[in-house]
Scaffold this motif. Sequence first.
Motif, PDB file in Angstrom:
ATOM      1  N   SER A   1     -24.271  28.114  71.437  1.00  0.00           N
ATOM      2  CA  SER A   1     -25.533  27.609  72.851  1.00  0.00           C
ATOM      3  C   SER A   1     -24.519  26.100  72.246  1.00  0.00           C
ATOM      4  N   ALA A   2     -24.670  25.419  71.539  1.00  0.00           N
ATOM      5  CA  ALA A   2     -23.899  24.000  71.427  1.00  0.00           C
ATOM      6  C   ALA A   2     -22.453  23.763  72.304  1.00  0.00           C
ATOM      7  N   ASN A   3     -21.669  24.214  71.273  1.00  0.00           N
ATOM      8  CA  ASN A   3     -20.211  24.495  71.923  1.00  0.00           C
ATOM      9  C   ASN A   3     -19.776  23.421  70.635  1.00  0.00           C
ATOM     10  N   LEU A   4     -20.345  23.898  69.480  1.00  0.00           N
ATOM     11  CA  LEU A   4     -19.555  23.210  68.010  1.00  0.00           C
ATOM     12  C   LEU A   4     -18.711  24.343  67.190  1.00  0.00           C
ATOM     13  N   LYS A   5     -18.645  23.848  66.515  1.00  0.00           N
ATOM     14  CA  LYS A   5     -16.711  25.257  66.013  1.00  0.00           C
ATOM     15  C   LYS A   5     -17.203  25.203  63.954  1.00  0.00           C
ATOM     16  N   GLU A   6     -17.931  26.651  63.747  1.00  0.00           N
ATOM     17  CA  GLU A   6     -17.842  26.516  61.741  1.00  0.00           C
ATOM     18  C   GLU A   6     -16.399  25.798  61.200  1.00  0.00           C
ATOM     19  N   THR A   7     -16.971  24.937  60.629  1.00  0.00           N
ATOM     20  CA  THR A   7     -15.578  24.042  59.961  1.00  0.00           C
ATOM     21  C   THR A   7     -15.129  25.371  58.786  1.00  0.00           C
ATOM     22  N   SER A   8     -13.252  25.337  58.643  1.00  0.00           N
ATOM     23  CA  SER A   8     -13.046  25.625  58.268  1.00  0.00           C
ATOM     24  C   SER A   8     -12.963  25.849  56.470  1.00  0.00           C
ATOM     25  N   LEU A   9     -14.133  25.168  56.144  1.00  0.00           N
ATOM     26  CA  LEU A   9     -14.973  26.022  55.072  1.00  0.00           C
ATOM     27  C   LEU A   9     -15.481  26.628  55.300  1.00  0.00           C
ATOM     28  N   TYR A  10     -15.814  26.989  55.848  1.00  0.00           N
ATOM     29  CA  TYR A  10     -16.433  28.351  56.191  1.00  0.00           C
ATOM     30  C   TYR A  10     -15.840  29.763  56.518  1.00  0.00           C
ATOM     31  N   ARG A  11     -14.649  29.114  57.244  1.00  0.00           N
ATOM     32  CA  ARG A  11     -13.989  30.567  57.477  1.00  0.00           C
ATOM     33  C   ARG A  11     -13.006  30.239  55.975  1.00  0.00           C
ATOM     34  N   LEU A  12     -12.632  29.960  55.054  1.00  0.00           N
ATOM     35  CA  LEU A  12     -12.221  30.096  54.030  1.00  0.00           C
ATOM     36  C   LEU A  12     -13.474  30.415  53.088  1.00  0.00           C
ATOM     37  N   ALA A  13     -14.621  30.227  53.053  1.00  0.00           N
ATOM     38  CA  ALA A  13     -15.479  30.812  51.921  1.00  0.00           C
ATOM     39  C   ALA A  13     -15.569  32.177  52.245  1.00  0.00           C
ATOM     40  N   GLU A  14     -15.920  32.569  53.636  1.00  0.00           N
ATOM     41  CA  GLU A  14     -16.413  33.963  53.488  1.00  0.00           C
ATOM     42  C   GLU A  14     -14.536  35.279  53.446  1.00  0.00           C
ATOM     43  N   ARG A  15     -13.617  34.069  53.778  1.00  0.00           N
ATOM     44  CA  ARG A  15     -12.356  34.756  53.429  1.00  0.00           C
ATOM     45  C   ARG A  15     -12.405  35.262  51.457  1.00  0.00           C
ATOM     46  N   ALA A  16     -12.746  34.156  51.394  1.00  0.00           N
ATOM     47  CA  ALA A  16     -12.428  34.481  49.482  1.00  0.00           C
ATOM     48  C   ALA A  16     -14.280  35.106  49.179  1.00  0.00           C
ATOM     49  N   GLU A  17     -14.909  35.684  50.386  1.00  0.00           N
ATOM     50  CA  GLU A  17     -16.132  36.967  49.957  1.00  0.00           C
ATOM     51  C   GLU A  17     -17.124  35.912  49.299  1.00  0.00           C
ATOM     52  N   ILE A  18     -17.259  34.478  49.504  1.00  0.00           N
ATOM     53  CA  ILE A  18     -18.474  34.116  48.737  1.00  0.00           C
ATOM     54  C   ILE A  18     -19.612  34.271  49.862  1.00  0.00           C
ATOM     55  N   ASP A  19     -20.232  34.192  49.303  1.00  0.00           N
ATOM     56  CA  ASP A  19     -21.870  34.805  50.233  1.00  0.00           C
ATOM     57  C   ASP A  19     -21.971  33.572  50.909  1.00  0.00           C
ATOM     58  N   GLN A  20     -22.582  32.672  49.958  1.00  0.00           N
ATOM     59  CA  GLN A  20     -23.262  31.597  50.478  1.00  0.00           C
ATOM     60  C   GLN A  20     -22.487  30.454  50.884  1.00  0.00           C
ATOM     61  N   SER A  21     -21.719  30.672  52.553  1.00  0.00           N
ATOM     62  CA  SER A  21     -21.239  29.563  52.578  1.00  0.00           C
ATOM     63  C   SER A  21     -21.521  28.473  53.473  1.00  0.00           C
TER      64      SER A  21
END
Length: 568
Positions: free
Chosen positions: A531-551
Amino acid sequence: MNRAVIEFTNFSFQYRAQTEPTLQDINLTIYEGEKVLIVGPSGSGKSTLAHAINGLIPATYPGEISGTLRVMGQDQQELGIAGLSERVGTVLQDPDGQFVGLTVGEDIAFKLENDAVSQSEMTGKVTEAAHAVDIYDFLGASPQELSGGQKQKTTLAGVLVGEVDILLFDEPLASLDPYTGTKTIELIDRVQQQTGKTVIIIEHRLEDVLHRAVDRIIVINEGRIAADLPAAELLSSGLLQEAGIREPLYLTVLKYAGCPITPDIKPEHIETIVLEDAAGKLRDWYLANDEQPEYLDCPPVLELRDLSFGYEKNHPVLHGVSLKLGKGEMVSIAGKNGAGKSTVSKLICGFYRPSSGSILMNGRDIGSDSIKERASRIGFVMQNPNHMISKTMIFDEVALGLKVRGMAESDIEKRVHEVLQVCGLYPFRNWPVSALSYGQKKRVTIASILVLQPEIIILDEPTAGQDYRHYNEMMEFLLGLSKQGITVIMITHDMHLMLEYAQRTIVLADGRKIADDRPERVLSDKAIIHSANLKETSLYRLAERAEIDQSSEFVRRFIAFDREARQG
């Protein structure tokens, strides 16, 4: 190999007002069809290099040149600024500074009109350029009414219509929200792929530019070329840190977790990086760093109650916005371009009056207070430094507010010098403002407000155009002010600034408040991000790719760890 289109040979340049060269012994060749990123600290010579390429040096910025620069095989000085404009198209970081037409179509057509192109041919070329950058539907609109991303498209179309060989982008992301910045990088990449033009991008936001591949990254430091390498090799070296340039955040956390960074793991992008050997180490690092944050209860200093406003009757920009800000709190206000962020700050400062609602400071309604009365307690730093600067010399600009208030000269000098030291401007205190880069001018405007010691300070995009070192110095200084009880409000598109320094993030979309929470929680909510044209930082994506649940918790722990590591 493609032909050379830009050739610097032992090139040096010294501005007339300076005692030392800004560029020293530059040897650099850029080839036809290349896409090159140039990075470096503020004042390192990046913009000076760009001004040499497009002819502003020496036409607009006179000085002493030694060595040679050839563009498309011809000597730069022999071509002159007119000849270079036929070969190099420049898109500035401030699109407003390039508009000359009353409509988007007129602005795009400006170059063709100067060349006396026939009306029928002109219409076809403008239409083609507008379609190429996806701005055709706005040809009849005023450029000033466009969003930041649309303005960038318009200036790019105006450059493309001239059929230049080289496209030069001077910090194209500086004033754009994260989503629009991403789309701008995609647009530049698409245009380069379709046209085969040579593209040069000068930008502080390294990680954002690497959203699309570049052929080389050139690092400028202290007027010299410190590195000229493919992205994978540069990111695997320590050269960025040596030059004071922030590396992509996902690489920083990988290093904290003990993971080696080599070209083999494809470190250029969060989606391409190989994590098979790193995921386990990341999870171990995450579990080992679980210190809980301290949340402070700040007494309220500023309150907006059901605030609504429109620049035109029956066209509201803000709709019933309510929020509270605590004494000594650091709060970020985020949202897409045109969401109402800057409007909120102008209402707080008294530049406009709300159509309904009220503003309270320390429990008192300040609706009847004048701009001058509010300015004694609320400082406002505008996004574009050129809109604030009124003096020729740096010292005089920073001292202006104190002089207006009648402070003694000895006290003025002491306080101005203290603020200039903190803002990294003390060595330039006797310089003319015109000799500074955009990022340095930004620090001058911040210094001119900080020197007044306000109770509340509002900063519109404080880190735009700032390199990593000055970003840290400035934000740590603002953090110190908040600990002294000064409330800091940051209107920003910088996701990392939000995460690292804001205790809360308030998000606006279409003139309404849609979120008010801890920044790590805001930036993990996909609905708010969209809604606000923000962006997930690469840290969130890194946590997801490393299968860390609490991004969001992974990001919070990184921010805390990184702060402690940097402070020793």
